[in-house]
Design an enzyme around this catalytic site. Sequence first.
Site, PDB file in Angstrom:
ATOM      1  N   GLU A 122      -5.315 -37.347  -2.665  1.00  0.00           N
ATOM      2  CA  GLU A 122      -4.022 -37.701  -3.248  1.00  0.00           C
ATOM      3  C   GLU A 122      -3.841 -37.009  -4.587  1.00  0.00           C
ATOM      4  O   GLU A 122      -4.686 -37.133  -5.479  1.00  0.00           O
ATOM      5  CB  GLU A 122      -3.940 -39.216  -3.435  1.00  0.00           C
ATOM      6  N   TYR A 125       4.687 -35.637  -5.856  1.00  0.00           N
ATOM      7  CA  TYR A 125       3.575 -36.303  -5.185  1.00  0.00           C
ATOM      8  C   TYR A 125       3.145 -35.490  -3.974  1.00  0.00           C
ATOM      9  O   TYR A 125       3.979 -34.981  -3.220  1.00  0.00           O
ATOM     10  CB  TYR A 125       3.996 -37.708  -4.716  1.00  0.00           C
TER      11      TYR A 125
END
Length: 390
Positions: free
Chosen positions: A197, A109
């Site tokens: 993101e 991530y």
Amino acid sequence: MNIHEYQAKELLQSFGVPVPSGSVAYNSTQASQVAEELGGNRWVVKAQVHAGGRGKAGGVKVVSSLDEVKKAADAMLGSRLITHQTGPEGSLIQRVLIEQASTIRDELYLGFIIDRASQRITLIASSEGGMEIEEVAKTHPEKIITEIVDPAIGLRDFQCRKVATAIGLKGKLMPQAVRVMKAIYRCMRDNDALQAEINPLAIVGGDDDLRLMVLDAKFNFDDNALYRQKTITEMRDLQEEDPKEVEASGHGLNYIALDGNIGCIVNGAGLAMASLDAITLHGGKPANFLDVGGGASPEKVTNACRIVLEDPNVQCILVNIFAGINRCDWIAKGLIQACDSLKIKVPLIVRLAGTNVEEGRKILKESGLTFITAENLDSAAEKAVAIVKG
Ligand code: ADP
Ligand code: MG
């Protein structure tokens, strides 16, 4: 403003970030053509909606024939995808992204946000990427790594290496990680994004050619900077936005739809927030946030009423005005005009204070219309909640 995944990937690619080869399609024939042109024997069909959680909701399908590409696209296009971020009504799928399927070794991530406490862009990373990042933040907060960027010197190599090491990247992947992180940072900064993101940032390929690849990307841009971001503004998909919000912004009103039944018309964002709080405190649910701004003309108030009433859930409207630059007499005239032209049937609870308040109250009183008046915010909220609760 949000953009679609395929747009985010095009943007990232222009900054040198590795993304899978792929293209958007608006119908299933186009989808299988795209797959054929891409070549290979495994593709991913991905629903393009402005919401996360698509994978778990059936919006991401890995397939291994052109026929399956067509079938998956057919099933998705025109249907509504319901994810944990869309609400129960879901989002209509009007485009799909067809891309080459990667052989994933691991999912990480990577995110960039503006941290309000430090007032700086902050890099967030985790070794636990994929579809459960919210869970990781809750149950294993120590697995979330953060690094603050000094705006004067930008993201430095040593910071990238520190973060990369913390999420388990090493060897040949280290220089790649530094390049990718810096490129995403530049992409975010140069385009006035508030948030970027990447989930997952995947490790793909075979033992001798391990590579980093961005498999999913979400961006959110600063609306106040769109005037200088032509490329980004052109990516706007109005279908994805609440039509009432789009219309409101055209009238200079700041409107955000919510899921309750008490409509709100307030001046000033702070007072609007306080009004939502007061309604909630009294056990009610606001239907929207609406800031009419300073100097609201009668026309603006009428537009505000119309937009609020377009929401069928609205059972009453709370008007809360603390007039500084605004004038209560204008607001009162606007409300009367709105009642006339819109044939408003729901009760209006009006709290006026500040500039020309006496005149405003007089206008309402002499109009012959029934307004429920309140002396202060608390009692206005209490009355509104009492009305919807019958
Ligand atoms: P969402 O976050 O909305 O669920 P993603 O794009 O992250 O959607 O996709 C969900 C999962 O699907 C990813 O975590 C990844 O495992 C898989 N996936 C997505 N794109 C690809 C791709 N190009 N190749 C292989 N797997 C993919
Ligand atoms: Mg994702």
